[in-house]
Design a protein around this motif. Structure first.
Motif, PDB file in Angstrom:
ATOM      1  N   PRO A   3     -13.206   5.353   5.771  1.00 27.74           N
ATOM      2  CA  PRO A   3     -11.897   5.249   6.723  1.00 27.74           C
ATOM      3  C   PRO A   3     -11.846   5.986   7.638  1.00 27.74           C
ATOM      4  CG  PRO A   3     -11.352   5.120   4.056  1.00 27.74           C
ATOM      5  CD  PRO A   3     -12.967   5.322   4.457  1.00 27.74           C
ATOM      6  N   LEU A   4     -11.341   5.600   8.757  1.00 27.23           N
ATOM      7  CA  LEU A   4     -11.105   6.398  10.174  1.00 27.23           C
ATOM      8  C   LEU A   4     -12.302   6.792  10.745  1.00 27.23           C
ATOM      9  CD1 LEU A   4      -7.958   8.833   8.903  1.00 27.23           C
ATOM     10  CD2 LEU A   4      -7.902   6.408   9.847  1.00 27.23           C
ATOM     11  N   ARG A  47     -12.029   3.147  15.270  1.00 29.19           N
ATOM     12  CA  ARG A  47     -11.659   3.862  13.966  1.00 29.19           C
ATOM     13  C   ARG A  47     -11.627   2.514  13.145  1.00 29.19           C
ATOM     14  NH1 ARG A  47      -6.823   7.361  14.641  1.00 29.19           N
ATOM     15  NH2 ARG A  47      -6.123   5.636  15.997  1.00 29.19           N
ATOM     16  N   TYR A  48     -12.119   2.935  11.777  1.00 28.77           N
ATOM     17  CA  TYR A  48     -11.842   1.495  10.636  1.00 28.77           C
ATOM     18  C   TYR A  48     -10.817   2.062   9.967  1.00 28.77           C
ATOM     19  CZ  TYR A  48     -12.611  -0.397   6.022  1.00 28.77           C
ATOM     20  OH  TYR A  48     -12.376  -1.010   4.924  1.00 28.77           O
ATOM     21  N   VAL A  49      -9.955   0.942   9.560  1.00 26.05           N
ATOM     22  CA  VAL A  49      -8.629   1.254   8.761  1.00 26.05           C
ATOM     23  C   VAL A  49      -8.849   0.326   7.616  1.00 26.05           C
ATOM     24  CG1 VAL A  49      -6.434   0.891   8.286  1.00 26.05           C
ATOM     25  CG2 VAL A  49      -7.223   1.923  10.572  1.00 26.05           C
ATOM     26  N   PRO A  50      -8.846   0.400   6.641  1.00 26.65           N
ATOM     27  CA  PRO A  50      -9.032  -0.553   5.343  1.00 26.65           C
ATOM     28  C   PRO A  50      -8.005  -1.632   5.552  1.00 26.65           C
ATOM     29  CG  PRO A  50      -9.491   1.651   4.343  1.00 26.65           C
ATOM     30  CD  PRO A  50      -8.951   1.838   5.904  1.00 26.65           C
ATOM     31  N   GLU A  51      -8.468  -2.753   4.992  1.00 26.83           N
ATOM     32  CA  GLU A  51      -7.714  -4.058   4.874  1.00 26.83           C
ATOM     33  C   GLU A  51      -6.613  -3.934   3.582  1.00 26.83           C
ATOM     34  OE1 GLU A  51      -5.216  -6.435   4.967  1.00 26.83           O
ATOM     35  OE2 GLU A  51      -6.318  -6.841   6.664  1.00 26.83           O
ATOM     36  N   SER A  66     -10.800  -4.383  -9.885  1.00 24.09           N
ATOM     37  CA  SER A  66      -9.699  -3.774  -8.741  1.00 24.09           C
ATOM     38  C   SER A  66     -10.584  -3.071  -7.786  1.00 24.09           C
ATOM     39  CB  SER A  66      -8.915  -2.607  -9.553  1.00 24.09           C
ATOM     40  OG  SER A  66     -10.013  -1.870 -10.195  1.00 24.09           O
ATOM     41  N   LEU A  67      -9.592  -2.530  -6.714  1.00 24.74           N
ATOM     42  CA  LEU A  67     -10.184  -1.907  -5.503  1.00 24.74           C
ATOM     43  C   LEU A  67      -9.730  -0.481  -5.393  1.00 24.74           C
ATOM     44  CD1 LEU A  67      -9.492  -5.047  -3.459  1.00 24.74           C
ATOM     45  CD2 LEU A  67     -11.617  -4.482  -4.433  1.00 24.74           C
ATOM     46  N   THR A  68      -9.154  -0.326  -4.042  1.00 25.20           N
ATOM     47  CA  THR A  68      -8.853   1.121  -3.773  1.00 25.20           C
ATOM     48  C   THR A  68      -7.514   1.547  -4.667  1.00 25.20           C
ATOM     49  OG1 THR A  68      -9.301   0.305  -1.543  1.00 25.20           O
ATOM     50  CG2 THR A  68      -8.485   2.429  -1.641  1.00 25.20           C
ATOM     51  N   ILE A  89      -0.255   1.197   6.296  1.00 24.72           N
ATOM     52  CA  ILE A  89      -1.536   0.643   5.869  1.00 24.72           C
ATOM     53  C   ILE A  89      -1.350  -0.483   4.625  1.00 24.72           C
ATOM     54  CG2 ILE A  89      -4.007   1.062   4.990  1.00 24.72           C
ATOM     55  CD1 ILE A  89      -3.927   3.776   6.483  1.00 24.72           C
ATOM     56  N   TYR A  90      -0.881   0.124   3.799  1.00 21.10           N
ATOM     57  CA  TYR A  90      -0.636  -0.751   2.436  1.00 21.10           C
ATOM     58  C   TYR A  90       0.683  -1.347   2.450  1.00 21.10           C
ATOM     59  CZ  TYR A  90       0.360  -1.675  -2.574  1.00 21.10           C
ATOM     60  OH  TYR A  90       0.673  -2.210  -3.830  1.00 21.10           O
ATOM     61  N   ASN A  91       0.434  -2.918   2.182  1.00 17.20           N
ATOM     62  CA  ASN A  91       1.833  -3.569   1.986  1.00 17.20           C
ATOM     63  C   ASN A  91       1.832  -4.117   0.465  1.00 17.20           C
ATOM     64  OD1 ASN A  91       3.980  -5.490   2.295  1.00 17.20           O
ATOM     65  ND2 ASN A  91       2.473  -7.025   3.244  1.00 17.20           N
ATOM     66  N   PRO A  92       2.597  -3.714  -0.394  1.00 22.02           N
ATOM     67  CA  PRO A  92       2.645  -3.940  -1.583  1.00 22.02           C
ATOM     68  C   PRO A  92       3.049  -5.479  -1.914  1.00 22.02           C
ATOM     69  CG  PRO A  92       4.587  -2.652  -1.188  1.00 22.02           C
ATOM     70  CD  PRO A  92       3.634  -2.520   0.010  1.00 22.02           C
ATOM     71  N   ASN A  93       3.783  -5.960  -0.676  1.00 23.51           N
ATOM     72  CA  ASN A  93       4.046  -7.398  -1.133  1.00 23.51           C
ATOM     73  C   ASN A  93       2.906  -8.400  -0.672  1.00 23.51           C
ATOM     74  OD1 ASN A  93       6.748  -6.981  -1.296  1.00 23.51           O
ATOM     75  ND2 ASN A  93       7.249  -6.505   0.667  1.00 23.51           N
ATOM     76  N   GLY A  94       1.767  -7.888  -0.245  1.00 22.43           N
ATOM     77  CA  GLY A  94       0.764  -8.843   0.212  1.00 22.43           C
ATOM     78  C   GLY A  94      -0.176  -9.056  -1.088  1.00 22.43           C
TER      79      GLY A  94
END
Length: 624
Positions: free
Chosen positions: A371-372, A403-407, A535-537, A557-562
């Motif tokens: 990241p980053l 810069r890399y930002v995680p999906e 699981s992931l990050t 960065i993080y969207n809990p609804n997704g």
């Protein structure tokens, strides 16, 4: 060792020439009229035999990567990973490999009538025996026992309507063919890089022996059927090797390759730094900052040879970025002191975005985006465009934030959720779309070292000496910036053992190279490993939970609804090996164990329905 790049035009022109003469063979397999040129004129000179054997190399190609395994962070093709596989009418593995068998069988038959000195065609004949073994093994890994074909079939031949041979009979044929190949092929120092040598045949035989030796030990005949009502049965040829004999020979063959000096591990740490392994899998002209080419790769033993002009890969491996890690794989990587994350004092935890990348295995640095950190894109414009090694990111002349930002916004993207993989991802500026053409590894020297270590620890009932580790796994760990594995290192930890650590190294080193599912099956643990939650990050309690996206400050960065599956709520075990760290509460869930339904029956694929209609003697595998 000779350099294939020097003669690349000659080689590929010979492949084209061979393909022209053998096109009749391919049509023949489809039961079309045979080109009279093939039988009447060809196979008269040593050069013609050589050209014919060159054609076999077109069968070595890019292989699908193991998406949806327990180690994968991709979700675009979950069915196989979940074990939700239905019988199919047609299967390309069956169809192609049986069609491919005709050409090597034909060469072997024609060699009997060669008018010259048999030594003049020894290498082509040895190559034919190798490829006959290669295609039978591909079929065996997918289907178990299959009909053995050792003749260039005519439509009237009985093999077309024969029952299945047992897996023991198929393995026995494979081993016998490889013995002939080993005896007839030249040494690696006397063949062009990329072509099959006696050492390459030994390496492949070692793979076969380890595969079947461990299958025999951990799976046995649980998948074979009785050969009367289902499956291929368990008929065993006289002289068939037992488990100990197979593992012993696998170890011996690996040692012979190690001692031969024919191959060496890629190690460019001094020139390329801690992500030097990234460039091994992307070698082409202009693919790295110090001008290395395919000629500098002495690690690939068996490879699919590609060339931008003559044989383009035509696969967009950069777009797919398929080698993306799950939480389990991230925690399988070691710290530089040689200890796993749950035991190493060097591990920095998960609180901040970059913490878990610190003091870690160079393979993590090479194959997973941090990241980053700034990374080049590819081609003229994708993700800012390809590498400009004479410039910095700031002076690239491109208005792009590298810069890399995680999906972490939605599961619907399917790929590269959590951390993004880099293995097989090009950063070349002059490669667009599907045009990147690095050679594709099918068996490399690192695997030979892993075979030696695994066979040794299996033969030792879980024990292996530090000396054996030093000539095998510790060479891989050294180039990965990881301290040596020793008995003293793991002795204080009750959850660590040598068999688990050897398997850990294989999981890390060969991830994405089409071996993970086969490994889990031959170890007899696929249903235990693959039926767990993936699981992931880590999100909860970390910087990701509330951080703004630095490339788009108006969003998080993080969207809990997704992510409808949410986060882990309890500590979960991710592996049958207790030495792999458990996943704690707060990790992003990619797939739940309840969705996964692996059974022993799925260790083999079903026989294609269309083939069973054509040949009623073919019995379906149990459970299909």
């Amino acid at each position: 060792m000779k350099n294939i790049n020097i003669n690349v035009k000659t080689l590929f022109l010979s492949l084209l020439l061979s393909g022209f003469f053998l096109v009749g063979c391919e049509q023949y397999l489809d039961q079309d009229p045979q080109d009279s040129v093939t039988e009447a004129v060809y196979f008269k000179t040593a050069e013609q035999f050589e050209n014919a054997s060159n054609y076999f190399y077109t069968r070595l190609s890019y292989e699908d990567i193991e998406e949806a395994s327990d180690l994968s962070g991709n979700y675009t093709t979950p069915d196989y990973g979940q074990g939700l596989i239905a019988p199919v009418d047609s299967d390309d593995i069956w169809k192609k490999n049986y069609s491919y068998l005709r050409a090597p069988n034909q060469l072997i038959e024609k060699a009997v009538d060669f008018p010259g000195d048999p030594l003049d065609i020894s290498a082509p004949v040895g190559t034919a025996y190798f490829f006959r073994a290669w295609h039978h093994f591909t079929l065996l890994q997918r289907f178990g026992g299959v009909p053995i074909v050792t003749r260039a079939l005519d439509v009237s031949f009985e093999e077309l309507y024969a029952p299945r041979n047992s897996r023991y009979e198929v393995i026995f044929q494979i081993l016998s063919d490889l013995d002939v190949a080993i005896a007839k092929l030249p040494t690696a120092n006397n063949v062009e890089q990329g072509k099959i040598s006696t050492e390459a045949a030994k390496a492949f035989k070692a793979r076969v022996l380890l595969y079947e030796g461990t299958w025999d030990k951990y799976v046995g005949e649980a998948t074979d059927g009785d050969g009367i009502n289902s499956g291929a049965g368990s008929a065993k040829p006289a002289g068939y090797p037992n488990t100990t004999a197979m593992l012993t020979e696998a170890k011996q063959l690996a040692l012979e390759i190690i001692n031969s000096g024919a191959y060496e591990l890629w190690d460019q740490r001094s020139a390329l730094g801690e992500d030097h392994l990234f460039y091994l899998f992307n070698l082409e002209e202009g693919s790295n900052p110090i001008g290395l080419t395919k000629a500098d790769n002495k690690e690939f033993i068996i490879q699919a040879v590609y060339d931008f002009s003559f044989r383009n890969l035509n696969k967009n491996t950069s777009h797919a970025k398929p080698v993306t890690p799950s939480r389990e794989l991230m925690d399988t990587y070691l710290c530089i002191d040689g200890l796993p994350v749950q035991h190493s004092p060097l591990f920095q935890g998960y609180d901040n975005m970059t913490d878990e990348f610190q003091n870690r295995d160079f393979r993590l640095k090479s194959f997973v985006k941090e990241p980053l950190k700034e990374y080049w894109g590819r081609g003229n414009s994708i993700d800012g465009g390809g590498a400009q090694y004479d410039k910095t990111f700031a002076t690239s002349g491109v208005n792009f934030d590298y810069r890399y930002v995680p999906e972490l916004s939605t599961i619907s993207v399917g790929r590269n959720i959590g951390y993004q993989g880099r293995k097989f991802v090009s950063e070349q500026k002059n490669r667009e779309g599907n045009s990147a053409s690095p050679n594709w590894p099918l068996l490399r020297y690192a695997e030979v070292l892993l075979i030696y270590a695994e066979a040794t620890v299996e033969l030792g009932n879980g024990a292996i000496s530090d000396a054996d580790l030093d000539i095998s796994i510790n060479k891989i760990r050294e180039r990965s910036g990881v301290a040596p594995l020793t008995n003293a290192l793991i002795a204080p930890f009750t959850d660590l053992n040598m068999l688990g650590e050897v398997r850990r190294e294989r999981s890390i080193e060969l991830f994405g190279e089409n071996v993970r599912f086969d490994d889990l099956m031959r170890w007899g643990i696929a249903e235990d490993e693959l039926n767990r939650t993936v699981s992931l990050t880590y999100i909860a309690g970390t910087e990701y939970e509330t951080a703004d996206n630095p490339k788009n400050p108006s969003s998080k960065i993080y969207n809990p609804n997704g992510f409808p599956l949410g986060l882990t709520t309890s500590e979960i075990s991710v592996s049958t090996y207790s030495g792999i760290a458990t996943t704690k509460p707060g990790a992003l869930i990619l797939d739940i164990g309840a969705n996964r339904n692996w059974t022993k029956a799925r260790y083999l694929s079903g026989i294609p329905i269309d083939e069973m209609k054509l040949n009623p003697e073919l019995l379906q595998n149990p459970g299909w």
